[in-house]
Design a protein around this motif. Structure first.
Motif, PDB file in Angstrom:
ATOM      1  N   THR A 190       0.837  -1.203   0.000  1.00 34.49           N
ATOM      2  CA  THR A 190       0.000   0.000   0.000  1.00 34.49           C
ATOM      3  C   THR A 190       0.868   1.247   0.000  1.00 34.49           C
ATOM      4  OG1 THR A 190      -1.841  -1.100   1.109  1.00 34.49           O
ATOM      5  CG2 THR A 190      -1.717   1.304   1.341  1.00 34.49           C
ATOM      6  N   VAL A 191       1.894   1.267   0.835  1.00 39.73           N
ATOM      7  CA  VAL A 191       2.812   2.413   0.896  1.00 39.73           C
ATOM      8  C   VAL A 191       3.515   2.590  -0.449  1.00 39.73           C
ATOM      9  CG1 VAL A 191       4.983   3.217   1.937  1.00 39.73           C
ATOM     10  CG2 VAL A 191       3.117   2.401   3.396  1.00 39.73           C
ATOM     11  N   ARG A 192       3.987   1.495  -1.033  1.00 41.69           N
ATOM     12  CA  ARG A 192       4.656   1.578  -2.345  1.00 41.69           C
ATOM     13  C   ARG A 192       3.705   2.096  -3.422  1.00 41.69           C
ATOM     14  NH1 ARG A 192       8.844  -3.246  -3.259  1.00 41.69           N
ATOM     15  NH2 ARG A 192       9.992  -1.578  -4.240  1.00 41.69           N
ATOM     16  N   ASP A 193       2.480   1.576  -3.411  1.00 35.71           N
ATOM     17  CA  ASP A 193       1.493   2.003  -4.406  1.00 35.71           C
ATOM     18  C   ASP A 193       1.154   3.485  -4.259  1.00 35.71           C
ATOM     19  OD1 ASP A 193       1.437  -0.596  -5.352  1.00 35.71           O
ATOM     20  OD2 ASP A 193      -0.509  -1.083  -4.435  1.00 35.71           O
ATOM     21  N   ALA A 194       1.277   4.007  -3.045  1.00 37.59           N
ATOM     22  CA  ALA A 194       0.983   5.426  -2.785  1.00 37.59           C
ATOM     23  C   ALA A 194       2.203   6.311  -3.037  1.00 37.59           C
ATOM     24  CB  ALA A 194       0.482   5.598  -1.355  1.00 37.59           C
ATOM     25  N   GLY A 195       3.304   5.703  -3.506  1.00 30.34           N
ATOM     26  CA  GLY A 195       4.500   6.475  -3.824  1.00 30.34           C
ATOM     27  C   GLY A 195       5.472   6.650  -2.678  1.00 30.34           C
ATOM     28  N   GLY A 196       5.231   5.950  -1.564  1.00 32.72           N
ATOM     29  CA  GLY A 196       6.138   6.024  -0.431  1.00 32.72           C
ATOM     30  C   GLY A 196       7.244   4.987  -0.533  1.00 32.72           C
ATOM     31  N   THR A 197       8.229   5.129   0.337  1.00 34.93           N
ATOM     32  CA  THR A 197       9.348   4.199   0.385  1.00 34.93           C
ATOM     33  C   THR A 197       9.336   3.496   1.745  1.00 34.93           C
ATOM     34  OG1 THR A 197      10.639   5.659  -1.032  1.00 34.93           O
ATOM     35  CG2 THR A 197      11.858   3.974   0.202  1.00 34.93           C
ATOM     36  N   PRO A 198       8.831   2.262   1.792  1.00 31.37           N
ATOM     37  CA  PRO A 198       8.815   1.540   3.067  1.00 31.37           C
ATOM     38  C   PRO A 198      10.210   1.038   3.429  1.00 31.37           C
ATOM     39  CG  PRO A 198       7.917   0.164   1.323  1.00 31.37           C
ATOM     40  CD  PRO A 198       8.231   1.495   0.707  1.00 31.37           C
ATOM     41  N   GLU A 199      10.524   1.072   4.710  1.00 36.40           N
ATOM     42  CA  GLU A 199      11.801   0.552   5.209  1.00 36.40           C
ATOM     43  C   GLU A 199      11.546  -0.318   6.424  1.00 36.40           C
ATOM     44  OE1 GLU A 199      14.940   3.373   5.743  1.00 36.40           O
ATOM     45  OE2 GLU A 199      14.545   4.331   3.809  1.00 36.40           O
ATOM     46  N   LEU A 200      12.156  -1.492   6.430  1.00 39.81           N
ATOM     47  CA  LEU A 200      11.997  -2.431   7.530  1.00 39.81           C
ATOM     48  C   LEU A 200      13.021  -2.103   8.613  1.00 39.81           C
ATOM     49  CD1 LEU A 200      10.240  -4.824   8.332  1.00 39.81           C
ATOM     50  CD2 LEU A 200      11.973  -6.321   7.358  1.00 39.81           C
ATOM     51  N   VAL A 201      12.498  -1.743   9.780  1.00 38.49           N
ATOM     52  CA  VAL A 201      13.323  -1.415  10.946  1.00 38.49           C
ATOM     53  C   VAL A 201      13.086  -2.515  11.975  1.00 38.49           C
ATOM     54  CG1 VAL A 201      13.746   0.283  12.778  1.00 38.49           C
ATOM     55  CG2 VAL A 201      13.041   1.063  10.485  1.00 38.49           C
ATOM     56  N   SER A 202      14.172  -3.023  12.559  1.00 39.92           N
ATOM     57  CA  SER A 202      14.033  -4.079  13.553  1.00 39.92           C
ATOM     58  C   SER A 202      15.028  -3.873  14.688  1.00 39.92           C
ATOM     59  CB  SER A 202      14.236  -5.454  12.912  1.00 39.92           C
ATOM     60  OG  SER A 202      13.937  -6.480  13.846  1.00 39.92           O
ATOM     61  N   THR A 203      14.849  -4.657  15.724  1.00 45.22           N
ATOM     62  CA  THR A 203      15.731  -4.577  16.883  1.00 45.22           C
ATOM     63  C   THR A 203      17.101  -5.174  16.603  1.00 45.22           C
ATOM     64  OG1 THR A 203      14.778  -6.629  17.733  1.00 45.22           O
ATOM     65  CG2 THR A 203      13.823  -4.565  18.531  1.00 45.22           C
ATOM     66  N   LYS A 204      17.201  -5.971  15.531  1.00 42.67           N
ATOM     67  CA  LYS A 204      18.475  -6.571  15.134  1.00 42.67           C
ATOM     68  C   LYS A 204      18.638  -6.464  13.626  1.00 42.67           C
ATOM     69  CE  LYS A 204      18.558 -10.091  18.762  1.00 42.67           C
ATOM     70  NZ  LYS A 204      18.502 -11.533  19.025  1.00 42.67           N
ATOM     71  N   ALA A 205      19.869  -6.349  13.182  1.00 42.94           N
ATOM     72  CA  ALA A 205      20.168  -6.370  11.746  1.00 42.94           C
ATOM     73  C   ALA A 205      19.979  -7.788  11.219  1.00 42.94           C
ATOM     74  CB  ALA A 205      21.597  -5.894  11.511  1.00 42.94           C
ATOM     75  N   GLY A 206      19.924  -7.924   9.914  1.00 40.37           N
ATOM     76  CA  GLY A 206      19.814  -9.244   9.294  1.00 40.37           C
ATOM     77  C   GLY A 206      18.470  -9.450   8.643  1.00 40.37           C
ATOM     78  N   ARG A 207      17.789 -10.519   9.031  1.00 39.47           N
ATOM     79  CA  ARG A 207      16.484 -10.850   8.461  1.00 39.47           C
ATOM     80  C   ARG A 207      15.487 -11.080   9.582  1.00 39.47           C
ATOM     81  NH1 ARG A 207      16.833 -11.441   3.154  1.00 39.47           N
ATOM     82  NH2 ARG A 207      14.844 -12.525   2.906  1.00 39.47           N
ATOM     83  N   VAL A 208      14.215 -10.839   9.280  1.00 37.29           N
ATOM     84  CA  VAL A 208      13.153 -11.126  10.240  1.00 37.29           C
ATOM     85  C   VAL A 208      12.333 -12.306   9.726  1.00 37.29           C
ATOM     86  CG1 VAL A 208      13.031  -8.762  11.120  1.00 37.29           C
ATOM     87  CG2 VAL A 208      11.520  -9.451   9.266  1.00 37.29           C
ATOM     88  N   GLN A 209      11.890 -13.115  10.649  1.00 35.90           N
ATOM     89  CA  GLN A 209      11.074 -14.289  10.328  1.00 35.90           C
ATOM     90  C   GLN A 209       9.604 -13.925  10.518  1.00 35.90           C
ATOM     91  OE1 GLN A 209      11.800 -17.784   9.361  1.00 35.90           O
ATOM     92  NE2 GLN A 209       9.636 -17.379   8.926  1.00 35.90           N
ATOM     93  N   ALA A 210       8.864 -13.925   9.424  1.00 35.84           N
ATOM     94  CA  ALA A 210       7.431 -13.661   9.490  1.00 35.84           C
ATOM     95  C   ALA A 210       6.684 -14.958   9.753  1.00 35.84           C
ATOM     96  CB  ALA A 210       6.956 -13.025   8.185  1.00 35.84           C
ATOM     97  N   LEU A 211       5.450 -14.821  10.191  1.00 39.31           N
ATOM     98  CA  LEU A 211       4.595 -15.972  10.449  1.00 39.31           C
ATOM     99  C   LEU A 211       3.281 -15.839   9.691  1.00 39.31           C
ATOM    100  CD1 LEU A 211       4.911 -16.300  14.343  1.00 39.31           C
ATOM    101  CD2 LEU A 211       6.190 -17.556  12.602  1.00 39.31           C
TER     102      LEU A 211
END
Length: 181
Positions: A23-44
């Protein structure tokens, strides 16, 4: 326009990350994934492991001033882990202090309770959070999307994945306003 998506290293509900992200991308925004640790996040997907996603910035480098809006996806484990991380709570509080909009879905308002920013606000969430929200001074309602406030300190909340269309529409409208459109 950069939009922060704050998640824990494990436990974010994938559709509550990917749908608002698109939705953010479609609206022209730039989403960024911020987390407590660098690397990758595991989604469920509910309780089952789903995809992993690359972290763009960890909380040691992320600056709320660099973002126009904060999105807090749900899942049970994700906000439960975030609310125990002082950096995550400070990051959320900084958006409210700066008067920037915040959007949260499903169990994500747990982090808002921990950040002490729900007092006097009307919001929704997964139904099991209603007592926590009320005990923190918030007005919990059972609606697919709630937009509390207009402009500074706007809070957009939704209950569950089935509400993602309404959640996305509210996000799109806020992004449109920020662009002056």
């Amino acid at each position: 326009m950069r939009i922060a998506f704050l998640v824990a290293p494990e436990g974010v509900e994938q559709i509550e990350l990917t749908d608002p992200w698109q939705t953010v991308r479609d609206a022209g925004g730039t989403p960024e994934l911020v987390s407590t640790k660098a690397g990758r996040v595991q989604a469920l997907h509910h309780l089952d492991k789903a995809d992993t996603f690359a972290v763009d910035t960890d909380l040691d480098r992320a600056r709320p001033d660099d973002y126009a809006l904060l999105v807090l996806p749900g899942g049970v484990a994700n906000p439960d882990a975030l609310r125990l991380d002082e950096r995550a709570i400070a990051f959320i509080q900084a958006f409210f202090t700066a008067g920037k909009p915040v959007a949260a879905i499903c169990h994500a308002p747990w982090t808002l309770v921990e950040a002490d920013v729900v007092d006097g606000r009307t919001l929704t969430s997964w139904p099991s959070l209603r007592t926590d929200i009320r005990n923190a001074g918030g007005n919990w309602v059972d609606e697919e999307v709630v937009v509390c406030g207009d402009g500074p300190n706007m809070l957009i909340t939704s209950r569950k994945p089935k509400d993602l269309k309404a959640f996305g529409a509210a996000l799109t409208e806020e992004l449109r306003k920020q662009r002056g459109g």
